[in-house]
Design a protein around this motif. Structure first.
Motif, PDB file in Angstrom:
ATOM      1  N   GLN A  72      39.376  42.268  29.826  1.00 37.70           N
ATOM      2  CA  GLN A  72      39.372  43.550  29.119  1.00 37.70           C
ATOM      3  C   GLN A  72      38.277  44.463  29.680  1.00 37.70           C
ATOM      4  OE1 GLN A  72      38.790  43.282  24.891  1.00 37.70           O
ATOM      5  NE2 GLN A  72      39.460  45.380  24.552  1.00 37.70           N
ATOM      6  N   GLU A  73      37.098  43.924  29.883  1.00 39.01           N
ATOM      7  CA  GLU A  73      36.002  44.708  30.432  1.00 39.01           C
ATOM      8  C   GLU A  73      36.333  45.234  31.830  1.00 39.01           C
ATOM      9  OE1 GLU A  73      31.255  44.286  31.518  1.00 39.01           O
ATOM     10  OE2 GLU A  73      32.195  42.750  30.274  1.00 39.01           O
ATOM     11  N   GLY A 112      39.211  46.067  32.850  1.00 35.32           N
ATOM     12  CA  GLY A 112      40.291  47.057  32.771  1.00 35.32           C
ATOM     13  C   GLY A 112      41.642  46.560  33.231  1.00 35.32           C
ATOM     14  N   HIS A 113      41.863  45.239  33.134  1.00 33.04           N
ATOM     15  CA  HIS A 113      43.185  44.713  33.478  1.00 33.04           C
ATOM     16  C   HIS A 113      44.231  45.353  32.569  1.00 33.04           C
ATOM     17  CE1 HIS A 113      42.276  41.137  36.083  1.00 33.04           C
ATOM     18  NE2 HIS A 113      41.068  41.382  35.593  1.00 33.04           N
ATOM     19  N   PRO A 162      39.477  36.339  28.412  1.00 26.33           N
ATOM     20  CA  PRO A 162      40.135  37.571  27.954  1.00 26.33           C
ATOM     21  C   PRO A 162      39.170  38.759  27.813  1.00 26.33           C
ATOM     22  CG  PRO A 162      41.007  35.707  26.759  1.00 26.33           C
ATOM     23  CD  PRO A 162      39.829  35.192  27.556  1.00 26.33           C
ATOM     24  N   GLY A 163      37.967  38.519  27.347  1.00 23.85           N
ATOM     25  CA  GLY A 163      36.980  39.596  27.231  1.00 23.85           C
ATOM     26  C   GLY A 163      36.559  40.130  28.591  1.00 23.85           C
ATOM     27  N   GLU A 191      43.058  49.541  35.363  1.00 22.72           N
ATOM     28  CA  GLU A 191      42.941  50.961  35.017  1.00 22.72           C
ATOM     29  C   GLU A 191      42.174  51.747  36.075  1.00 22.72           C
ATOM     30  OE1 GLU A 191      41.044  50.802  31.208  1.00 22.72           O
ATOM     31  OE2 GLU A 191      42.882  50.184  30.197  1.00 22.72           O
ATOM     32  N   LYS A 245      47.915  40.620  32.523  1.00 19.24           N
ATOM     33  CA  LYS A 245      47.239  39.358  32.808  1.00 19.24           C
ATOM     34  C   LYS A 245      47.492  38.979  34.269  1.00 19.24           C
ATOM     35  CE  LYS A 245      47.123  34.568  31.275  1.00 19.24           C
ATOM     36  NZ  LYS A 245      47.733  33.562  30.403  1.00 19.24           N
TER      37      LYS A 245
END
Length: 90
Positions: free
Chosen positions: A71-72, A74-75, A67-68, A9, A78
């Motif tokens: 997520q942090e 901003g992927h 995964p966390g 992102e 995968k």
């Protein structure tokens, strides 16, 4: 060596997490370093060359904490390893 690509992102957010929490977790799974390249055609994509073996990569992506971290960071997708199709001298 592993070559992988991912989309994100925000580049600054991605690099902040990649270089801290991501690096610590990769190190746990045997990574010896990473070089990050921004895709010249897609500014929301990076290519990363890891000094890492396939077993370490697989252990990393299977780690329940990863995964966390993704997520942090901003992927948007995968991270995907690029298949090796050959190695040549020069």
């Amino acid at each position: 060596m592993i070559l992988a690509t991912t989309k994100f992102e925000d580049l600054d957010r991605f690099l902040k997490v990649f270089s801290t929490k991501g690096a610590a977790k990769r190190r746990e799974h045997g990574s010896k370093g990473a070089t990050v390249f921004r895709d010249p055609i897609d500014e929301d994509r990076v290519w990363v060359v890891f000094d890492w073996d396939a077993e370490g990569w697989q252990d990393f992506v299977s780690d329940p904490d990863v995964p966390g971290i993704f997520q942090e960071a901003g992927h948007v997708v995968k991270p995907q390893p690029a298949p090796l199709v050959g190695q040549y001298d020069a």
